[in-house]
Design an enzyme around this catalytic site. Structure first.
Site, PDB file in Angstrom:
ATOM      1  N   ALA A 160       0.819  -1.213   0.000  1.00 45.41           N
ATOM      2  CA  ALA A 160       0.000   0.000   0.000  1.00 45.41           C
ATOM      3  C   ALA A 160       0.854   1.265   0.000  1.00 45.41           C
ATOM      4  O   ALA A 160       0.551   2.231  -0.710  1.00 45.41           O
ATOM      5  CB  ALA A 160      -0.927  -0.009   1.211  1.00 45.41           C
ATOM      6  N   ARG A 236      12.500  -0.605   7.011  1.00 45.48           N
ATOM      7  CA  ARG A 236      13.182  -1.128   8.189  1.00 45.48           C
ATOM      8  C   ARG A 236      14.690  -0.960   7.985  1.00 45.48           C
ATOM      9  O   ARG A 236      15.213  -1.194   6.895  1.00 45.48           O
ATOM     10  CB  ARG A 236      12.845  -2.612   8.419  1.00 45.48           C
ATOM     11  CG  ARG A 236      11.444  -2.851   8.963  1.00 45.48           C
ATOM     12  CD  ARG A 236      11.319  -2.378  10.403  1.00 45.48           C
ATOM     13  NE  ARG A 236      10.033  -2.714  11.009  1.00 45.48           N
ATOM     14  CZ  ARG A 236       8.988  -1.908  11.040  1.00 45.48           C
ATOM     15  NH1 ARG A 236       9.059  -0.718  10.447  1.00 45.48           N
ATOM     16  NH2 ARG A 236       7.865  -2.277  11.633  1.00 45.48           N
ATOM     17  N   GLU A 265      17.939   1.319  17.039  1.00 43.68           N
ATOM     18  CA  GLU A 265      17.222   2.551  17.361  1.00 43.68           C
ATOM     19  C   GLU A 265      17.039   2.677  18.868  1.00 43.68           C
ATOM     20  O   GLU A 265      16.598   1.713  19.489  1.00 43.68           O
ATOM     21  CB  GLU A 265      15.858   2.558  16.643  1.00 43.68           C
ATOM     22  CG  GLU A 265      16.014   2.590  15.134  1.00 43.68           C
ATOM     23  CD  GLU A 265      14.705   2.400  14.363  1.00 43.68           C
ATOM     24  OE1 GLU A 265      14.686   2.670  13.155  1.00 43.68           O
ATOM     25  OE2 GLU A 265      13.717   1.956  14.982  1.00 43.68           O
ATOM     26  N   HIS A 287      12.913   7.742  12.822  1.00 41.68           N
ATOM     27  CA  HIS A 287      11.801   6.794  12.706  1.00 41.68           C
ATOM     28  C   HIS A 287      10.456   7.497  12.925  1.00 41.68           C
ATOM     29  O   HIS A 287       9.625   7.056  13.726  1.00 41.68           O
ATOM     30  CB  HIS A 287      11.970   5.640  13.690  1.00 41.68           C
ATOM     31  CG  HIS A 287      11.230   4.408  13.271  1.00 41.68           C
ATOM     32  ND1 HIS A 287      11.709   3.137  13.468  1.00 41.68           N
ATOM     33  CD2 HIS A 287      10.024   4.238  12.644  1.00 41.68           C
ATOM     34  CE1 HIS A 287      10.847   2.242  13.004  1.00 41.68           C
ATOM     35  NE2 HIS A 287       9.814   2.895  12.500  1.00 41.68           N
ATOM     36  N   VAL A 288      10.237   8.560  12.175  1.00 45.85           N
ATOM     37  CA  VAL A 288       9.016   9.351  12.331  1.00 45.85           C
ATOM     38  C   VAL A 288       8.149   9.382  11.080  1.00 45.85           C
ATOM     39  O   VAL A 288       7.111  10.044  11.067  1.00 45.85           O
ATOM     40  CB  VAL A 288       9.355  10.800  12.742  1.00 45.85           C
ATOM     41  CG1 VAL A 288       9.981  10.831  14.125  1.00 45.85           C
ATOM     42  CG2 VAL A 288      10.284  11.468  11.720  1.00 45.85           C
ATOM     43  N   TRP A 290       6.082   7.420   9.873  1.00 38.89           N
ATOM     44  CA  TRP A 290       4.733   6.895  10.111  1.00 38.89           C
ATOM     45  C   TRP A 290       3.866   7.824  10.956  1.00 38.89           C
ATOM     46  O   TRP A 290       2.650   7.636  11.032  1.00 38.89           O
ATOM     47  CB  TRP A 290       4.837   5.569  10.868  1.00 38.89           C
ATOM     48  CG  TRP A 290       5.373   5.762  12.273  1.00 38.89           C
ATOM     49  CD1 TRP A 290       6.675   5.878  12.647  1.00 38.89           C
ATOM     50  CD2 TRP A 290       4.599   5.906  13.468  1.00 38.89           C
ATOM     51  NE1 TRP A 290       6.786   6.072  14.000  1.00 38.89           N
ATOM     52  CE2 TRP A 290       5.518   6.091  14.525  1.00 38.89           C
ATOM     53  CE3 TRP A 290       3.231   5.874  13.747  1.00 38.89           C
ATOM     54  CZ2 TRP A 290       5.104   6.270  15.843  1.00 38.89           C
ATOM     55  CZ3 TRP A 290       2.819   6.049  15.066  1.00 38.89           C
ATOM     56  CH2 TRP A 290       3.755   6.243  16.086  1.00 38.89           C
TER      57      TRP A 290
END
Length: 320
Positions: A160, A236, A265, A287-288, A290
């Site tokens: 997606a 990832r 992380e 890791h932001v 999302w």
């Protein structure tokens, strides 16, 4: 059905108090912990019927010590830290959240692409010096600006998020190419990854981390890319060999990279990607990708929906 729940890593849901109150209202009892160490897990789960986690490992041993546990709610999509096989054997349902961050991830992917191809970070840094004033010209063309129109974007992972990125790329006039992972049967409309890499201007990674994709972007595979190409990873961290990437950037074998995810992380301060000599070739974010406000609201909405799915024995978003 009334259920007692424990949230074992509230800090990793990144939700405000009002949202947390809405989640708590679903349960007859709701215990909350900012973080939970491995040795604390069994104690905190011993009376719970539901556990909510977003990264805290739930091992077979831990699950065996939770006699009342019926439901694991994952506050995200990735489930690699939950022993789903053990959960199945113990009669514990596992539900995750799906699709809540597609727009956020795609937007961040293009933020990284545009930041690199427009030299935004380096322009910003330059304006904190007197370089423009010393040049004395109306325009300080200290960075290379590359138009996306006509450039080839190779998408690795066409779920997606990859599909949404492809839509945005088309709007920029880019040519979109879909990669087939090594060892797989070549499907219609796909190009074998190793054949596609030498032709790509930008490579964007959106596949899950599996045994098949761990260090997919090794030194040898990075060497297939054009020296003018950019690598983007919002999937990832361990999909990319970070040491090999740092070396390729140092040696000028890649133009740059935009990374939101890392194999460890938080990213260690001594990590080779944080070398000051690479700062002008890299955009790193913690890791932001999302985590838009809208995406986080959707995630909690799905956690609440998943409780109802469990109660009514619906398979939607159940992963075991």
């Amino acid at each position: 059905m009334t259920l007692s729940a424990v949230l074992i890593d509230e800090e990793q849901l990144f939700c405000n108090d009002a949202t947390m109150a809405r989640l708590a209202s679903v349960f007859s009892r709701f215990d909350r912990y900012p973080q939970t160490a491995d040795e604390q897990c069994a104690e905190r789960l011993k009376d719970a019927e539901v556990v909510i986690t977003n990264g805290t490992p739930l091992t077979r041993d831990t699950l065996q010590q939770a006699p009342h546990l019926k439901l694991i709610l994952i506050g995200g999509t990735g489930s690699e830290y939950v022993d789903c096989q053990a959960a199945s054997e113990l009669g514990i349902a596992v539900y995750n959240c799906q699709g809540y961050g597609i727009d956020s991830l795609a937007q961040h992917t293009f933020a990284l692409i545009l930041g690199l191809t427009n030299g935004l970070v380096n322009f910003q840094t330059t304006l904190h010096t007197d370089r423009w004033q010393r040049a004395g010209t109306f325009c300080l063309l200290s960075e290379t600006i590359t138009e996306l129109s006509g450039k080839r974007l190779l998408i690795v992972g066409y779920g997606a998020t990859g599909q949404r990125v492809a839509q945005l790329a088309t709007a920029f006039g880019m040519e979109v190419v879909l990669a087939e992972l090594p060892g797989r049967t070549l499907r219609a409309g796909r190009v074998a990854l190793d054949d596609a890499l030498p032709t790509a201007d930008i490579v964007s990674v959106h596949c899950p981390l599996t045994a098949e994709t761990t260090e997919l972007f090794s030194a040898s595979r990075l060497a297939l890319m054009k020296p003018s190409a950019y690598l983007i990873n919002t999937a990832r961290g361990a999909i990319v060999d970070e040491n090999a990437l740092a070396t390729a950037l140092q040696q000028g074998k890649l133009a740059g990279a935009g990374l939101d995810v890392f194999s460890q992380e938080p990213l260690p301060q001594a990590h080779p990607l944080l070398c000051p000599t690479l700062a002008h070739k890299l955009i790193l974010t913690p890791h932001v990708a999302w985590a838009s406000e809208e995406a986080r609201q959707k995630m909690v909405d799905q956690l609440i929906e998943n409780v109802d799915h469990f109660i009514h024995q619906r398979p939607l978003r159940r992963i075991n």
